[in-house]
Design an enzyme around this catalytic site. Structure first.
Site, short mmCIF file in Angstrom:
data_model
loop_
_atom_site.label_atom_id
_atom_site.label_comp_id
_atom_site.label_asym_id
_atom_site.label_seq_id
_atom_site.Cartn_x
_atom_site.Cartn_y
_atom_site.Cartn_z
N SER A 24 14.47 10.71 -19.85
CA SER A 24 13.75 9.76 -19.00
C SER A 24 14.60 8.53 -18.70
O SER A 24 14.14 7.59 -18.07
CB SER A 24 12.43 9.33 -19.67
OG SER A 24 12.66 8.84 -20.97
N ASN A 111 7.10 6.57 -30.38
CA ASN A 111 5.76 6.60 -29.76
C ASN A 111 5.14 5.21 -29.68
O ASN A 111 4.56 4.84 -28.67
CB ASN A 111 4.84 7.55 -30.54
CG ASN A 111 5.34 8.99 -30.47
OD1 ASN A 111 6.29 9.27 -29.73
ND2 ASN A 111 4.70 9.88 -31.21
N THR A 156 -18.78 -5.14 14.76
CA THR A 156 -19.31 -4.11 13.86
C THR A 156 -19.17 -2.82 14.65
O THR A 156 -19.32 -2.84 15.88
CB THR A 156 -20.79 -4.34 13.48
OG1 THR A 156 -21.58 -4.32 14.67
CG2 THR A 156 -21.00 -5.66 12.76
N HIS A 157 -18.89 -1.73 13.97
CA HIS A 157 -18.63 -0.43 14.64
C HIS A 157 -17.52 -0.58 15.69
O HIS A 157 -17.51 0.15 16.67
CB HIS A 157 -19.89 0.12 15.30
CG HIS A 157 -21.11 0.05 14.44
ND1 HIS A 157 -21.47 1.04 13.57
CD2 HIS A 157 -22.03 -0.94 14.29
CE1 HIS A 157 -22.58 0.69 12.94
NE2 HIS A 157 -22.93 -0.51 13.35
N SER A 278 11.49 1.42 20.34
CA SER A 278 11.48 2.87 20.42
C SER A 278 12.85 3.33 20.91
O SER A 278 13.51 2.63 21.67
CB SER A 278 10.39 3.32 21.39
OG SER A 278 10.71 4.59 21.93
N LYS A 284 8.51 -0.45 24.45
CA LYS A 284 7.80 -0.45 23.19
C LYS A 284 8.22 -1.56 22.23
O LYS A 284 9.37 -1.90 22.12
CB LYS A 284 7.99 0.89 22.46
CG LYS A 284 7.29 2.06 23.12
CD LYS A 284 5.79 1.94 23.16
CE LYS A 284 5.12 2.31 21.87
NZ LYS A 284 5.26 3.74 21.53
N ASN A 286 6.93 -1.98 18.38
CA ASN A 286 6.00 -1.31 17.45
C ASN A 286 5.77 -2.10 16.16
O ASN A 286 6.71 -2.66 15.60
CB ASN A 286 6.54 0.07 17.10
CG ASN A 286 6.63 0.97 18.31
OD1 ASN A 286 5.83 0.84 19.25
ND2 ASN A 286 7.58 1.88 18.31
N GLU A 291 2.24 -0.34 9.82
CA GLU A 291 1.97 1.10 9.72
C GLU A 291 2.51 1.63 8.39
O GLU A 291 1.88 2.48 7.75
CB GLU A 291 2.62 1.84 10.88
CG GLU A 291 1.92 1.56 12.20
CD GLU A 291 2.68 2.11 13.41
OE1 GLU A 291 3.30 3.17 13.31
OE2 GLU A 291 2.64 1.45 14.46
N GLN A 323 5.19 10.75 -20.79
CA GLN A 323 6.43 10.20 -20.22
C GLN A 323 6.30 10.10 -18.69
O GLN A 323 7.01 9.32 -18.05
CB GLN A 323 7.60 11.11 -20.61
CG GLN A 323 8.93 10.67 -20.06
CD GLN A 323 10.08 11.37 -20.77
OE1 GLN A 323 10.36 11.09 -21.92
NE2 GLN A 323 10.72 12.30 -20.09
N LYS A 326 5.48 6.63 -16.34
CA LYS A 326 6.36 5.56 -15.86
C LYS A 326 6.67 5.63 -14.38
O LYS A 326 6.50 4.65 -13.65
CB LYS A 326 7.64 5.52 -16.69
CG LYS A 326 7.40 4.92 -18.06
CD LYS A 326 8.54 5.16 -18.99
CE LYS A 326 8.03 5.49 -20.38
NZ LYS A 326 7.20 6.72 -20.46
N1 ARG Z 1 10.72 8.81 -23.43
C1 ARG Z 1 9.48 8.94 -24.12
C2 ARG Z 1 8.33 8.49 -23.21
O1 ARG Z 1 8.62 7.89 -22.26
C3 ARG Z 1 9.47 8.10 -25.36
C4 ARG Z 1 8.61 8.59 -26.47
C5 ARG Z 1 9.10 9.87 -26.99
N2 ARG Z 1 8.45 10.30 -28.17
C6 ARG Z 1 8.58 11.52 -28.59
N3 ARG Z 1 7.98 11.81 -29.70
N4 ARG Z 1 9.26 12.42 -27.95
O2 ARG Z 1 7.18 8.76 -23.46
#
Ligand code: ARG
Length: 462
Positions: A24, A111, A156-157, A278, A284, A286, A291, A323, A326
């Site tokens: 990661s 963890n 409205t509408h 455009s 144009k 835009n 958007e 994981q 993120k």
């Molecule tokens: N890269 C992991 C995450 O983002 C970190 C925690 C990993 N823990 C494990 N027991 N493999 O969640």
């Protein structure tokens, strides 16, 4: 390739494809400063509690500070082969400090470490988003102040309904954004809880002091269940849903701007610097920015759905699925920040076409309610007044005229309550000025609205 830290139990190395799949670092590297901050607090606490030697604790802290400085300056770069940011920093620390570096992870698991890092990161990001929303509200209040007398049709509408002012319309969005600020406050409150010490899932046998780590990192409290501490991601989901609502507001506003820029409306014109042309149609201009904001809103909803779906079937406690939190929450954060950063200067440089707004408000029987109210104020029950006005509108449509220009005899033919003063009562400006109930579009009411919102922002200390 660097040996995995968990290599002890394994007799062969991970297949490179597994390593890439599992890693990661490409996206969690952005939490390096938070990871180091958390590790400094942890190492400090370990030293204070006598779990490691004071001198070693100090070396760890110094080593971590050095890594932070090197990453900040770019003299140290991330190893793409590292499993994640936590492993990477520990690896570098160990390379630099030898055995001392290996003591950092005492009484800690990745963890609880990752649960801490995301909270630290999201706390910072929530504040940044809030500051942008705050700037956006300020921009809207400045525009509103300039257009307190700019009459436009309210819809409205998408049908012309009653007259309002541009200030009032703009302030409606300021109010939505003020609620977004307070929703972000709420999200912040619940992410501001310190999980370190939860260990892998069942805390630790070491005599740690979690409250001390909490204090060092400036959290409001600690988590009180180690399983929950490592496996809760509601705070990510809550932030993402607050961002989704915020994006929904920006998207609605964008949709109106797109309409207002059209030749059909021509209520506003965006500056050249915030529009695009455009490749084929020379005429144009835009409104691409708006958007894109509308489009990106769908993308942020997708991030929210990713988080909700990712969590819904997970047994306690940590699972690697988590994981995946993120990229989704980072994308939502990056997107909303990018949108607001572009939206603010686009709004402050746009030109408001007051004449066109007024012209649109002067047609379409936007004063019909006021005509009925005129009769009511002279004693007629509202339903009767409504019916008479409806008949008058139908008559005007037939005669291709408007209420303001219909001769008094025509009025009198339907009710002798009508008098010369009806023209004043249905005059566009009167219609707006009279709507001065709290929260109404009359300039004096909008001025109060702006003042109140300003006070609300001031009381937040921003
Ligand atoms: N890269 C992991 C995450 O983002 C970190 C925690 C990993 N823990 C494990 N027991 N493999 O969640």
């Amino acid at each position: 390739m660097a040996k995995m830290m968990w290599a002890g139990r394994f007799s062969s190395e991970a297949d490179p494809r597994v390593n890439d799949f599992n890693s990661s670092i490409s996206f969690d590297a952005r939490m390096y400063a938070q990871d180091i901050r958390g590790s400094i607090a942890h190492a400090t606490m370990l030293g204070e509690c006598g779990i490691i030697e004071k001198t070693e604790s100090e070396k760890l802290v110094e080593g971590l500070k050095g890594i932070l400085a090197d990453l900040d300056s770019g003299s140290l770069s991330f190893d793409p082969n590292a499993e994640d940011i936590h492993m990477f920093i520990e690896q570098v620390l160990t390379e630099r400090l030898g055995d001392t570096g290996k003591r950092l992870h005492t009484a800690r698991s990745r963890n609880d470490q990752v649960a801490l890092d995301i909270r630290l990161y999201l706390r910072d990001q929530t504040k940044e988003i809030q500051s942008l929303v705050h700037d956006l509200i300020e921009t809207l209040m400045t525009i509103a102040q300039e257009h307190i007398y700019t009459v436009m049709p309210g819809y409205t509408h998408l049908q012309r309904a009653q007259p309002i002012t541009f200030a009032h319309h703009i302030m409606a969005y300021a109010q939505m954004l003020a609620r977004d600020l307070s929703r972000l406050d709420d999200a912040y409150k619940r992410m501001d809880i310190m999980p370190l010490g939860s260990g892998a899932l069942a805390s630790t046998t070491y005599p740690i002091d979690r409250k001390r780590v909490c204090e060092l990192l400036g959290f409001s409290d600690i988590t009180y269940n180690s399983l929950d501490g490592v496996s809760d991601r509601d705070f990510c989901i809550e932030l993402c849903s607050a961002i989704s609502l915020l994006m929904m507001h920006l998207s609605r506003f964008s949709e109106e701007i797109i309409m207002w820029c059209s030749w059909e409306f021509k209520f506003i014109e965006l500056s050249d610097a915030f529009s695009t042309g455009s490749s084929i149609m020379p005429q144009k201009k835009n409104p691409d920015i708006t958007e894109l904001i509308r489009g990106k809103t769908g993308r942020v909803y997708g991030d929210l759905m990713t988080l909700l779906s990712m969590m819904k079937g997970l047994p306690l406690a940590y699972n690697k699925d988590m994981q995946e939190d993120k990229e989704a929450i980072f994308d939502a954060i990056d997107t909303v920040k990018l949108c607001i950063t572009t939206f603010i200067p686009m709004l402050s440089t746009m030109t408001v076409n007051k004449e066109n707004m007024r012209r649109a408000a002067a047609k379409g029987f936007i004063n019909a309610t006021d005509c009925a109210d005129y009769l009511v104020k002279k004693g007629m029950p509202f339903r009767d007044a409504y019916k008479i006005t409806g008949t008058l509108v139908a008559l005007c449509i037939k005669k291709e005229t408007v209420l303001e220009e219909l001769p008094l005899e025509e009025y009198k033919r339907l009710s002798d309550v009508f008098d010369e003063d009806v023209y004043k009562a249905i005059d566009l400006d009167t219609c707006v000025m009279q709507r001065k109930a709290d929260g109404g579009p009359a300039p004096e009411a909008v001025a109060v609205q702006i003042e109140k919102l300003k006070a609300q922002l001031r009381s937040r200390g921003e």
